[in-house]
Design a protein around this motif. Structure first.
Motif, PDB file in Angstrom:
ATOM      1  N   LEU A  73       0.853  -1.186   0.000  1.00 12.66           N
ATOM      2  CA  LEU A  73       0.000   0.000   0.000  1.00 12.66           C
ATOM      3  C   LEU A  73       0.887   1.232   0.000  1.00 12.66           C
ATOM      4  N   PRO A  74       0.737   2.160  -0.960  1.00 12.86           N
ATOM      5  CA  PRO A  74       1.544   3.389  -0.954  1.00 12.86           C
ATOM      6  C   PRO A  74       0.938   4.434  -0.011  1.00 12.86           C
ATOM      7  N   VAL A  75       1.773   5.002   0.871  1.00 15.05           N
ATOM      8  CA  VAL A  75       1.323   6.064   1.777  1.00 15.05           C
ATOM      9  C   VAL A  75       2.385   7.164   1.838  1.00 15.05           C
ATOM     10  N   TRP A  76       1.935   8.368   2.149  1.00 10.05           N
ATOM     11  CA  TRP A  76       2.847   9.500   2.266  1.00 10.05           C
ATOM     12  C   TRP A  76       3.281   9.682   3.717  1.00 10.05           C
ATOM     13  N   TYR A 124       5.977   5.829   1.049  1.00 11.33           N
ATOM     14  CA  TYR A 124       6.436   4.557   1.585  1.00 11.33           C
ATOM     15  C   TYR A 124       5.477   3.462   1.140  1.00 11.33           C
ATOM     16  N   LEU A 125       6.020   2.290   0.853  1.00 15.13           N
ATOM     17  CA  LEU A 125       5.200   1.144   0.488  1.00 15.13           C
ATOM     18  C   LEU A 125       5.079   0.213   1.689  1.00 15.13           C
ATOM     19  N   ILE A 126       3.869   0.100   2.216  1.00 20.99           N
ATOM     20  CA  ILE A 126       3.629  -0.740   3.379  1.00 20.99           C
ATOM     21  C   ILE A 126       3.235  -2.140   2.925  1.00 20.99           C
ATOM     22  N   ASP A 127       3.891  -3.122   3.463  1.00 20.17           N
ATOM     23  CA  ASP A 127       3.476  -4.497   3.215  1.00 20.17           C
ATOM     24  C   ASP A 127       2.147  -4.730   3.943  1.00 20.17           C
ATOM     25  N   LYS A 128       1.158  -5.192   3.213  1.00 24.46           N
ATOM     26  CA  LYS A 128      -0.165  -5.373   3.809  1.00 24.46           C
ATOM     27  C   LYS A 128      -0.126  -6.326   4.993  1.00 24.46           C
ATOM     28  N   HIS A 129       0.777  -7.288   4.969  1.00 32.16           N
ATOM     29  CA  HIS A 129       0.851  -8.253   6.055  1.00 32.16           C
ATOM     30  C   HIS A 129       1.513  -7.667   7.308  1.00 32.16           C
ATOM     31  N   ASP A 130       2.016  -6.430   7.197  1.00 30.69           N
ATOM     32  CA  ASP A 130       2.560  -5.745   8.368  1.00 30.69           C
ATOM     33  C   ASP A 130       1.498  -4.893   9.069  1.00 30.69           C
ATOM     34  N   ILE A 131       0.350  -4.736   8.445  1.00 31.73           N
ATOM     35  CA  ILE A 131      -0.706  -3.891   9.012  1.00 31.73           C
ATOM     36  C   ILE A 131      -1.374  -4.604  10.188  1.00 31.73           C
ATOM     37  N   LEU A 132      -1.510  -3.874  11.293  1.00 33.66           N
ATOM     38  CA  LEU A 132      -2.278  -4.381  12.430  1.00 33.66           C
ATOM     39  C   LEU A 132      -3.744  -3.977  12.289  1.00 33.66           C
ATOM     40  N   PHE A 133      -3.948  -2.669  12.078  1.00 36.33           N
ATOM     41  CA  PHE A 133      -5.306  -2.177  11.870  1.00 36.33           C
ATOM     42  C   PHE A 133      -5.273  -0.816  11.192  1.00 36.33           C
ATOM     43  N   GLU A 185     -12.617  12.053  12.534  1.00 33.31           N
ATOM     44  CA  GLU A 185     -13.215  13.098  11.694  1.00 33.31           C
ATOM     45  C   GLU A 185     -12.188  13.789  10.804  1.00 33.31           C
ATOM     46  N   SER A 186     -10.921  13.735  11.162  1.00 35.72           N
ATOM     47  CA  SER A 186      -9.930  14.524  10.425  1.00 35.72           C
ATOM     48  C   SER A 186      -8.949  13.709   9.588  1.00 35.72           C
ATOM     49  N   GLU A 187      -8.706  12.424   9.944  1.00 34.11           N
ATOM     50  CA  GLU A 187      -7.678  11.692   9.209  1.00 34.11           C
ATOM     51  C   GLU A 187      -7.889  10.179   9.309  1.00 34.11           C
ATOM     52  N   THR A 188      -7.221   9.469   8.396  1.00 34.83           N
ATOM     53  CA  THR A 188      -7.238   8.008   8.410  1.00 34.83           C
ATOM     54  C   THR A 188      -5.810   7.522   8.619  1.00 34.83           C
ATOM     55  N   ALA A 189      -5.639   6.571   9.496  1.00 31.43           N
ATOM     56  CA  ALA A 189      -4.303   6.084   9.842  1.00 31.43           C
ATOM     57  C   ALA A 189      -4.196   4.580   9.579  1.00 31.43           C
ATOM     58  N   ILE A 190      -2.994   4.164   9.164  1.00 31.05           N
ATOM     59  CA  ILE A 190      -2.658   2.751   9.011  1.00 31.05           C
ATOM     60  C   ILE A 190      -1.602   2.441  10.063  1.00 31.05           C
ATOM     61  N   LEU A 205       3.269  -2.526  13.355  1.00 28.55           N
ATOM     62  CA  LEU A 205       3.937  -2.752  14.629  1.00 28.55           C
ATOM     63  C   LEU A 205       4.950  -1.651  14.928  1.00 28.55           C
ATOM     64  N   LYS A 206       5.579  -1.090  13.877  1.00 27.72           N
ATOM     65  CA  LYS A 206       6.651  -0.122  14.071  1.00 27.72           C
ATOM     66  C   LYS A 206       6.225   1.329  13.853  1.00 27.72           C
ATOM     67  N   GLU A 207       5.189   1.550  13.011  1.00 29.80           N
ATOM     68  CA  GLU A 207       4.880   2.928  12.617  1.00 29.80           C
ATOM     69  C   GLU A 207       3.379   3.154  12.522  1.00 29.80           C
ATOM     70  N   ARG A 208       3.025   4.416  12.495  1.00 34.35           N
ATOM     71  CA  ARG A 208       1.642   4.838  12.257  1.00 34.35           C
ATOM     72  C   ARG A 208       1.676   5.803  11.080  1.00 34.35           C
ATOM     73  N   PHE A 209       1.018   5.447   9.978  1.00 32.40           N
ATOM     74  CA  PHE A 209       1.034   6.262   8.765  1.00 32.40           C
ATOM     75  C   PHE A 209      -0.325   6.926   8.559  1.00 32.40           C
ATOM     76  N   ILE A 210      -0.287   8.153   8.092  1.00 30.12           N
ATOM     77  CA  ILE A 210      -1.513   8.877   7.756  1.00 30.12           C
ATOM     78  C   ILE A 210      -1.716   8.778   6.246  1.00 30.12           C
ATOM     79  N   THR A 211      -2.925   8.467   5.833  1.00 29.66           N
ATOM     80  CA  THR A 211      -3.220   8.319   4.409  1.00 29.66           C
ATOM     81  C   THR A 211      -4.388   9.200   4.007  1.00 29.66           C
ATOM     82  N   SER A 212      -4.399   9.596   2.745  1.00 31.64           N
ATOM     83  CA  SER A 212      -5.513  10.400   2.223  1.00 31.64           C
ATOM     84  C   SER A 212      -6.715   9.523   1.879  1.00 31.64           C
TER      85      SER A 212
END
Length: 252
Positions: free
Chosen positions: A146-149, A155-164, A169-174, A177-184
């Motif tokens: 998954l591409p995220v800014w 950055y390209l996140i491996d889908k199998h690394d996603i926890l949730f 109201e303001s943002e969506t986060a991926i 285990l190591k990071e929290r990414f904000i996506t549009s």
């Protein structure tokens, strides 16, 4: 043969429809269920062509089940069989092939069977060139990321690394285990990009990777929360999705 299952919370209604369908030599009754969660578990394991589906059912209604079915890799055709006529528009928004009112008549059911036969023939014809194209051009690894800014970089996140994934109201986060990414992307956008056999929309604000769940915590009102290894945050399972979650996690 047309493989069919019937889903209705009322046993007499199931029995009546099964009896009527058995009159057609081209129809094979693959299953009959009064519990939609059991029906979903069966469909995930067994390929079927058509689901005759009641709308008004407790806990998991027909529309909720249909929304899950249409996201499967090979979704079955859906025929809503209901005693209510006010849901017709919503049914066809889900791309149901037919909407029949109870009590069914032999003449009306024949029209439905003819429509199913025609649609299945058309479906095979329409899918052949698409299937050929995918077999020759698709790179399976292409869809594992998954591409995220972040910090003006992609950055390209491996889908199998996603926890949730989560939204407010303001943002969506991926969350990994190591990071929290904000996506549009919206949570609905992410849901469309994530394999529904691996990920589950457990709440209007959360999508979880089922295999990443390390702890299931009983919550109030017979619901649950889940936790992930190495992550302190608890994610709620909405009451609306609790029964389906229990089915997916094999909780008795």
């Amino acid at each position: 043969m047309i493989k069919v299952i019937v889903v209705d919370d009322e046993k007499p209604a199931v029995d009546e429809l099964v009896y009527m369908l058995k009159a057609y030599e081209e129809v094979e009754i693959a299953g009959a269920f009064t519990d939609p969660a059991e029906a979903l578990d069966f469909i995930r394991k067994t390929s079927v062509d058509v689901v005759f589906l009641d709308i008004s059912m407790p806990e998991i209604d027909g529309f909720m089940l249909a929304e899950v079915l249409i996201k499967l890799t090979s979704p079955p055709l859906i025929v809503f069989a209901t005693a209510y006529d006010e849901y017709a528009v919503q049914a066809f928004e889900i791309h149901a092939i037919d909407y029949v009112l109870k009590p069914l008549t032999e003449g009306r059911l024949l029209k439905t069977i003819n429509r199913i036969t025609k649609q299945l023939q058309q479906k095979k014809s329409d899918m052949a060139p698409i299937r050929d194209m995918l077999n020759t051009t698709q790179n399976p690894k292409r869809y594992n990321k998954l591409p995220v800014w972040k910090n003006d970089r992609i950055y390209l996140i491996d889908k199998h690394d996603i926890l949730f994934c989560t939204t407010n109201e303001s943002e969506t986060a991926i969350v990994t285990l190591k990071e929290r990414f904000i996506t549009s992307d919206t949570l609905a956008d992410l849901e469309n990009q994530l394999d529904d056999k691996v990920f589950f929309r457990c709440h209007r604000s959360y999508i979880i990777r089922l295999e990443a769940v390390s702890e299931i915590i009983p919550w109030f009102n017979n619901t649950y929360a889940v936790k992930f290894q190495g992550c302190k945050e608890e994610v709620p399972i909405s009451r609306r999705n609790t029964k389906l979650f229990k089915t997916l996690m094999c909780i008795k």
